[in-house]
Design a protein around this motif. Structure first.
Motif, mmCIF file in Angstrom:
data_model
loop_
_atom_site.group_PDB
_atom_site.id
_atom_site.type_symbol
_atom_site.label_atom_id
_atom_site.label_comp_id
_atom_site.label_asym_id
_atom_site.label_seq_id
_atom_site.Cartn_x
_atom_site.Cartn_y
_atom_site.Cartn_z
ATOM 1 N N MET A 1 0.852 -1.208 0.000
ATOM 2 C CA MET A 1 0.000 0.000 0.000
ATOM 3 C C MET A 1 0.873 1.238 0.000
ATOM 4 N N SER A 2 1.779 1.287 -0.955
ATOM 5 C CA SER A 2 2.790 2.330 -0.944
ATOM 6 C C SER A 2 2.232 3.705 -1.288
ATOM 7 N N ASN A 3 1.091 3.750 -2.016
ATOM 8 C CA ASN A 3 0.552 5.057 -2.403
ATOM 9 C C ASN A 3 -0.383 5.636 -1.358
ATOM 10 N N LEU A 4 -0.533 4.910 -0.263
ATOM 11 C CA LEU A 4 -1.514 5.321 0.742
ATOM 12 C C LEU A 4 -0.857 6.209 1.792
ATOM 13 N N HIS A 5 -1.468 7.383 2.014
ATOM 14 C CA HIS A 5 -0.972 8.300 3.040
ATOM 15 C C HIS A 5 -2.057 8.427 4.106
ATOM 16 N N PRO B 1 -3.244 10.122 -15.443
ATOM 17 C CA PRO B 1 -3.379 9.625 -14.059
ATOM 18 C C PRO B 1 -2.275 10.132 -13.125
ATOM 19 N N GLU B 2 -1.117 10.457 -13.698
ATOM 20 C CA GLU B 2 -0.021 11.013 -12.876
ATOM 21 C C GLU B 2 -0.418 12.353 -12.258
ATOM 22 N N HIS B 3 -1.429 12.997 -12.843
ATOM 23 C CA HIS B 3 -1.850 14.316 -12.367
ATOM 24 C C HIS B 3 -3.119 14.241 -11.526
ATOM 25 N N ILE B 4 -3.446 13.037 -11.055
ATOM 26 C CA ILE B 4 -4.651 12.865 -10.235
ATOM 27 C C ILE B 4 -4.242 12.387 -8.846
ATOM 28 N N LYS B 5 -4.905 12.963 -7.821
ATOM 29 C CA LYS B 5 -4.757 12.464 -6.451
ATOM 30 C C LYS B 5 -6.147 12.210 -5.902
ATOM 31 N N VAL C 1 -8.655 0.414 -1.179
ATOM 32 C CA VAL C 1 -7.285 0.849 -1.460
ATOM 33 C C VAL C 1 -6.649 -0.104 -2.468
ATOM 34 N N LYS C 2 -6.863 -1.421 -2.262
ATOM 35 C CA LYS C 2 -6.259 -2.420 -3.166
ATOM 36 C C LYS C 2 -6.814 -2.250 -4.582
ATOM 37 N N ALA C 3 -8.144 -2.094 -4.670
ATOM 38 C CA ALA C 3 -8.765 -1.967 -5.991
ATOM 39 C C ALA C 3 -8.228 -0.737 -6.726
ATOM 40 N N LEU C 4 -8.163 0.379 -6.010
ATOM 41 C CA LEU C 4 -7.708 1.624 -6.650
ATOM 42 C C LEU C 4 -6.222 1.543 -7.012
ATOM 43 N N GLU C 5 -5.449 0.944 -6.115
ATOM 44 C CA GLU C 5 -4.009 0.831 -6.394
ATOM 45 C C GLU C 5 -3.734 -0.090 -7.568
ATOM 46 N N GLU C 6 -4.553 -1.169 -7.696
ATOM 47 C CA GLU C 6 -4.329 -2.082 -8.825
ATOM 48 C C GLU C 6 -4.692 -1.409 -10.146
ATOM 49 N N ALA C 7 -5.800 -0.647 -10.120
ATOM 50 C CA ALA C 7 -6.236 0.014 -11.362
ATOM 51 C C ALA C 7 -5.321 1.184 -11.716
ATOM 52 N N TYR C 8 -4.910 1.937 -10.706
ATOM 53 C CA TYR C 8 -4.114 3.154 -10.945
ATOM 54 C C TYR C 8 -2.950 3.234 -9.952
ATOM 55 N N PRO C 9 -1.897 2.439 -10.207
ATOM 56 C CA PRO C 9 -0.784 2.412 -9.243
ATOM 57 C C PRO C 9 -0.083 3.756 -9.075
ATOM 58 N N GLN C 10 -0.276 4.666 -10.045
ATOM 59 C CA GLN C 10 0.434 5.952 -9.964
ATOM 60 C C GLN C 10 -0.326 6.983 -9.121
ATOM 61 N N ILE C 11 -1.527 6.655 -8.671
ATOM 62 C CA ILE C 11 -2.343 7.659 -7.959
ATOM 63 C C ILE C 11 -2.145 7.560 -6.444
ATOM 64 N N ASP C 12 -1.794 8.683 -5.850
ATOM 65 C CA ASP C 12 -1.642 8.738 -4.391
ATOM 66 C C ASP C 12 -3.011 8.891 -3.726
ATOM 67 N N ILE C 13 -3.187 8.171 -2.625
ATOM 68 C CA ILE C 13 -4.446 8.206 -1.870
ATOM 69 C C ILE C 13 -4.150 8.833 -0.508
ATOM 70 N N TYR C 14 -4.928 9.845 -0.145
ATOM 71 C CA TYR C 14 -4.780 10.503 1.160
ATOM 72 C C TYR C 14 -6.036 10.220 1.960
ATOM 73 N N THR C 15 -5.868 9.762 3.198
ATOM 74 C CA THR C 15 -7.023 9.397 4.018
ATOM 75 C C THR C 15 -6.729 9.694 5.480
ATOM 76 N N ALA C 16 -7.803 9.896 6.254
ATOM 77 C CA ALA C 16 -7.622 10.112 7.688
ATOM 78 C C ALA C 16 -7.707 8.791 8.453
ATOM 79 N N ALA C 17 -8.191 7.721 7.799
ATOM 80 C CA ALA C 17 -8.328 6.435 8.498
ATOM 81 C C ALA C 17 -8.339 5.283 7.513
#
Ligand code: URA
Length: 211
Positions: free
Chosen positions: A1-5, A154-158, A169-185
């Motif tokens: 889950m490397s793109n997950l913040h 997609p490089e320009h989407i967060k 998170v897994k579904a989004l990361e598999e479809a778009y590995p270049q997109i960073d995800i920011y979440t509070a939980a």
């Protein structure tokens, strides 16, 4: 889950505890969603490109950095994403806002797009997609698919949400590995109705008082 913040700032976590409470009223829920979004927006804009400028102060010349590069757009996924727009605009008031309408088909549980209206130069912008809940990831992926179809790299989407779960998170990361995800939980997971557990319930209903 490397793109997950996961933003674990004490103020964010304190406000999330208040937000999850089932006894919180609509107005307080809405206010807190905006407040938390400001913190998430602070993090999602952390790596915006900057350039050095020289400013004349009353005392002399100062070298200072200003934001440069692509203009921004905020793309709320309707309807719950609307609750995060004011918080984002408080930080980046000049951003354009494009709307993506999705509803969940109650039988198939699949998201369906019914509205898409973006600034005409959307392919030139950095796009921050906002939706409070990243549950199955279906709406997020469909929203991003729609942006990509209109020429957004997609490089320009967060993607920014309040609550996420491993499935989304897994579904989004598999479809778009270049997109960073920011979440509070990052919560435990989904129940049989695809709601996040423990989550906070239906974010749209709680924002708009349609419970
Ligand atoms: N949408 C919501 O509003 N809440 C969930 O838990 C999942 C999807």
């Amino acid at each position: 889950m490397s793109n997950l913040h996961v933003i674990d700032h004490p103020l964010v976590q304190h406000k999330m505890a208040m937000l999850r409470d089932k006894n919180l009223g609509t107005k307080d829920f809405r206010d807190l969603v905006n407040e938390i979004t400001v913190f998430l927006g602070y993090e999602v804009t952390r790596d915006l490109p900057q350039e050095e400028v020289e400013i004349e102060t009353p005392m002399g010349k100062a070298k200072q950095k200003m934001i440069t590069g692509k203009k921004l757009a905020i793309a709320p996924i309707l309807r719950a994403g609307l609750g995060m727009v004011d918080g984002m605009l408080r930080l980046i008031p000049a951003a354009r806002v494009g709307h993506i309408g999705m509803y969940r088909d109650h039988e198939t549980l699949e998201p369906q797009e019914y509205f898409f209206k973006m600034p005409t130069d959307i392919s030139e912008r950095q796009v921050i997609v906002v939706d409070p809940m990243l549950a199955t990831g279906g709406s997020a992926m469909m929203a991003i698919d729609s942006l990509v179809k209109r020429g957004v790299d997609p490089e320009h989407i967060k993607f920014v949400c309040l609550v996420s779960c491993p499935e989304g998170v897994k579904a989004l990361e598999e479809a778009y590995p270049q997109i960073d995800i920011y979440t509070a939980a990052l919560d435990e997971g989904l129940n049989e109705d695809s709601y996040i557990v423990p989550g906070l319930g239906d974010a749209g209903d709680r924002l708009f008082g349609t419970l």
